[in-house]
Design an enzyme around this catalytic site. Structure first.
Site, PDB file in Angstrom:
ATOM      1  N   THR A  33     -46.436  59.169  24.860  1.00 42.31           N
ATOM      2  CA  THR A  33     -46.142  57.482  25.536  1.00 42.31           C
ATOM      3  C   THR A  33     -46.344  57.758  26.989  1.00 42.31           C
ATOM      4  O   THR A  33     -47.123  56.849  27.606  1.00 42.31           O
ATOM      5  CB  THR A  33     -44.893  56.933  25.062  1.00 42.31           C
ATOM      6  OG1 THR A  33     -44.800  57.280  23.691  1.00 42.31           O
ATOM      7  CG2 THR A  33     -44.761  55.780  25.705  1.00 42.31           C
ATOM      8  N   ASP A  47     -44.719  59.440  14.488  1.00 47.22           N
ATOM      9  CA  ASP A  47     -44.555  59.157  15.872  1.00 47.22           C
ATOM     10  C   ASP A  47     -45.664  58.468  16.133  1.00 47.22           C
ATOM     11  O   ASP A  47     -46.937  58.659  16.191  1.00 47.22           O
ATOM     12  CB  ASP A  47     -44.624  60.620  16.802  1.00 47.22           C
ATOM     13  CG  ASP A  47     -44.413  60.042  18.124  1.00 47.22           C
ATOM     14  OD1 ASP A  47     -43.846  61.159  18.645  1.00 47.22           O
ATOM     15  OD2 ASP A  47     -44.404  59.100  18.552  1.00 47.22           O
ATOM     16  N   ILE A  57     -47.070  56.691  18.754  1.00 47.05           N
ATOM     17  CA  ILE A  57     -47.760  57.328  19.926  1.00 47.05           C
ATOM     18  C   ILE A  57     -46.866  58.602  20.770  1.00 47.05           C
ATOM     19  O   ILE A  57     -46.035  58.385  21.057  1.00 47.05           O
ATOM     20  CB  ILE A  57     -48.057  56.508  21.196  1.00 47.05           C
ATOM     21  CG1 ILE A  57     -48.741  55.060  20.682  1.00 47.05           C
ATOM     22  CG2 ILE A  57     -48.876  56.913  22.316  1.00 47.05           C
ATOM     23  CD1 ILE A  57     -49.058  53.948  21.688  1.00 47.05           C
ATOM     24  N   ASP A  58     -47.530  59.735  20.147  1.00 44.31           N
ATOM     25  CA  ASP A  58     -46.907  60.856  20.726  1.00 44.31           C
ATOM     26  C   ASP A  58     -47.587  61.143  22.204  1.00 44.31           C
ATOM     27  O   ASP A  58     -48.925  61.462  22.145  1.00 44.31           O
ATOM     28  CB  ASP A  58     -47.008  61.956  19.859  1.00 44.31           C
ATOM     29  CG  ASP A  58     -46.219  63.324  20.387  1.00 44.31           C
ATOM     30  OD1 ASP A  58     -45.008  62.924  20.678  1.00 44.31           O
ATOM     31  OD2 ASP A  58     -46.777  64.374  20.433  1.00 44.31           O
ATOM     32  N   GLU A  74     -40.045  57.121  14.753  1.00 42.84           N
ATOM     33  CA  GLU A  74     -39.327  57.328  16.210  1.00 42.84           C
ATOM     34  C   GLU A  74     -39.049  56.053  16.568  1.00 42.84           C
ATOM     35  O   GLU A  74     -37.660  56.006  16.866  1.00 42.84           O
ATOM     36  CB  GLU A  74     -40.447  57.938  17.097  1.00 42.84           C
ATOM     37  CG  GLU A  74     -39.870  57.920  18.607  1.00 42.84           C
ATOM     38  CD  GLU A  74     -40.862  58.571  19.600  1.00 42.84           C
ATOM     39  OE1 GLU A  74     -42.149  58.773  19.363  1.00 42.84           O
ATOM     40  OE2 GLU A  74     -40.240  58.740  20.772  1.00 42.84           O
ATOM     41  N   ASP A 108     -42.051  64.193  16.108  1.00 43.33           N
ATOM     42  CA  ASP A 108     -43.188  65.001  17.088  1.00 43.33           C
ATOM     43  C   ASP A 108     -43.516  66.157  16.415  1.00 43.33           C
ATOM     44  O   ASP A 108     -44.813  66.796  16.802  1.00 43.33           O
ATOM     45  CB  ASP A 108     -42.391  65.631  18.367  1.00 43.33           C
ATOM     46  CG  ASP A 108     -41.714  64.553  19.031  1.00 43.33           C
ATOM     47  OD1 ASP A 108     -40.388  64.325  19.829  1.00 43.33           O
ATOM     48  OD2 ASP A 108     -42.451  63.478  19.537  1.00 43.33           O
TER      49      ASP A 108
HETATM   50  C1  LIP Z   1     -43.109  63.526  23.690  1.00 41.38           C
HETATM   51  C2  LIP Z   1     -43.108  64.825  22.901  1.00 41.38           C
HETATM   52  C3  LIP Z   1     -43.403  65.872  24.255  1.00 41.38           C
HETATM   53  C4  LIP Z   1     -42.424  65.975  25.233  1.00 41.38           C
HETATM   54  C5  LIP Z   1     -42.411  64.580  25.580  1.00 41.38           C
HETATM   55  C6  LIP Z   1     -42.037  63.514  24.672  1.00 41.38           C
HETATM   56  P1  LIP Z   1     -43.089  60.872  22.875  1.00 41.38           P
HETATM   57  O1  LIP Z   1     -42.819  62.606  22.657  1.00 41.38           O
HETATM   58  O2  LIP Z   1     -44.247  64.676  22.165  1.00 41.38           O
HETATM   59  O3  LIP Z   1     -43.192  67.261  23.441  1.00 41.38           O
HETATM   60  O4  LIP Z   1     -42.279  66.760  25.900  1.00 41.38           O
HETATM   61  O5  LIP Z   1     -41.350  64.495  26.664  1.00 41.38           O
HETATM   62  O6  LIP Z   1     -40.927  63.450  24.153  1.00 41.38           O
HETATM   63  O7  LIP Z   1     -41.782  60.671  23.480  1.00 41.38           O
HETATM   64  O8  LIP Z   1     -44.071  60.591  23.838  1.00 41.38           O
HETATM   65  O9  LIP Z   1     -43.267  60.344  21.535  1.00 41.38           O
END
Ligand code: LIP
Length: 280
Positions: A102, A97, A99-100, A77, A226
């Site tokens: 964030t 990713d 930190i999914d 990412e 993601d």
């Molecule tokens: C997140 C996604 C989530 C989405 C958030 C964000 P990130 O990824 O996993 O589904 O709704 O807005 O994009 O940006 O925290 O890696």
């Protein structure tokens, strides 16, 4: 690049053992930083955030894997945010990713995870989703099942939308058309399901479906990083992955729907207002 069948079980074991060690080590870093002040930068909007920890975790994962497997490729990412290409070839490719969730991490809200998958021949062979704050390690290997902290998991047996808990997200876009579709779907679904939930992390939303704690998840606006680990987790847990309009998943379309069964997925598809973000 050799096709998938040229990789032995021993090769996949080595890839898996290596990534698991790296993920656990990065989890310690996240746990150390979760309650500390964070340097935050904005990406595509004022709610699309990145911290130095996102960048550090992705760097540690890429460096650690490259040192062991120098011919492997990466889609990360934060590397893509810094201009790297988002192209999946047949080569062994780690999709990361760091930190999914964030936004959750920034708020010390304990629903963030490291999500990493290995694709060979554009087929997912390893998936790891690790929430270090709650010690939730979701893992899956092609043909070997899905696990939470080493215990086998499977999707629920729900086949009726009216009895289902559906994960859906608001996302990181303020785009008016996107928000219109999100709100329309909330209104369409509320009277038809048991409940709607959002963890703020696509990977953890998918993991909830994989372990039977929820029954389906859909989102417009996600990226391949993601959902890459979640895809194999759901498949190995007995669920289905598809496009929210019902066709095959298109990993660069920024659209996804997962469910415990095709029957439930088709009922959900029938209720959804569609939205088509620009492709990756
Ligand atoms: C997140 C996604 C989530 C989405 C958030 C964000 P990130 O990824 O996993 O589904 O709704 O807005 O994009 O940006 O925290 O890696």
């Amino acid at each position: 690049m050799p096709p998938l069948e040229n990789f032995s079980e021993g090769n996949i074991d080595e890839f898996y053992d290596t990534v698991l060690k790296l993920v656990k080590s990065c989890g310690k870093l996240i746990n150390d930083k979760i309650s500390k002040a964070k340097a935050i930068e904005l990406k595509s909007s004022d709610i699309d955030l990145v911290t130095e920890t996102d960048q550090q975790v992705e760097k540690l994962l890429i460096e650690g894997l490259t040192s062991q497997f120098p011919d492997h490729k990466f889609i990360g990412e934060e590397s893509v945010a810094d201009g790297a290409q988002c192209v999946l070839t047949d080569a062994p490719t780690w999709i990361i990713d760091p930190i999914d969730g964030t936004m959750n991490f920034v708020h010390s809200f304990p629903h963030s995870c490291i999500s990493i998958a290995l694709f060979i021949d554009q087929v997912p062979v390893i998936g790891v989703i690790y929430n270090p704050m709650l010690s939730q390690m979701f893992t899956a290997r092609k043909g070997k099942g899905a696990f939470l902290n080493g215990k086998k998991i499977s999707v629920s047996d729900k086949t009726n939308l009216s009895q289902a808990l559906i994960m859906m997200e608001f996302g990181t876009s303020r785009d008016a058309d996107k928000m219109k579709a999100v709100m329309e779907n909330q209104q369409n679904l509320m009277p038809s399901v048991h409940g709607l939930r959002a963890l703020g992390s696509a990977a953890l939303d998918i993991a909830m479906v994989a372990c039977g704690a929820a029954d389906a998840y859909f989102e417009y606006g996600i990226h391949i990083w993601d959902i890459a680990a979640g895809e194999i987790l759901i498949e190995e847990a007995g669920g289905v992955v598809m496009d929210p309009a019902g066709g095959e998943i298109d990993r660069m379309s920024r659209r996804v729907l997962v469910a415990s069964s095709r029957q439930l997925a088709e009922q959900l598809v029938g209720k959804l207002a569609q939205f088509y973000p620009p492709r990756d």
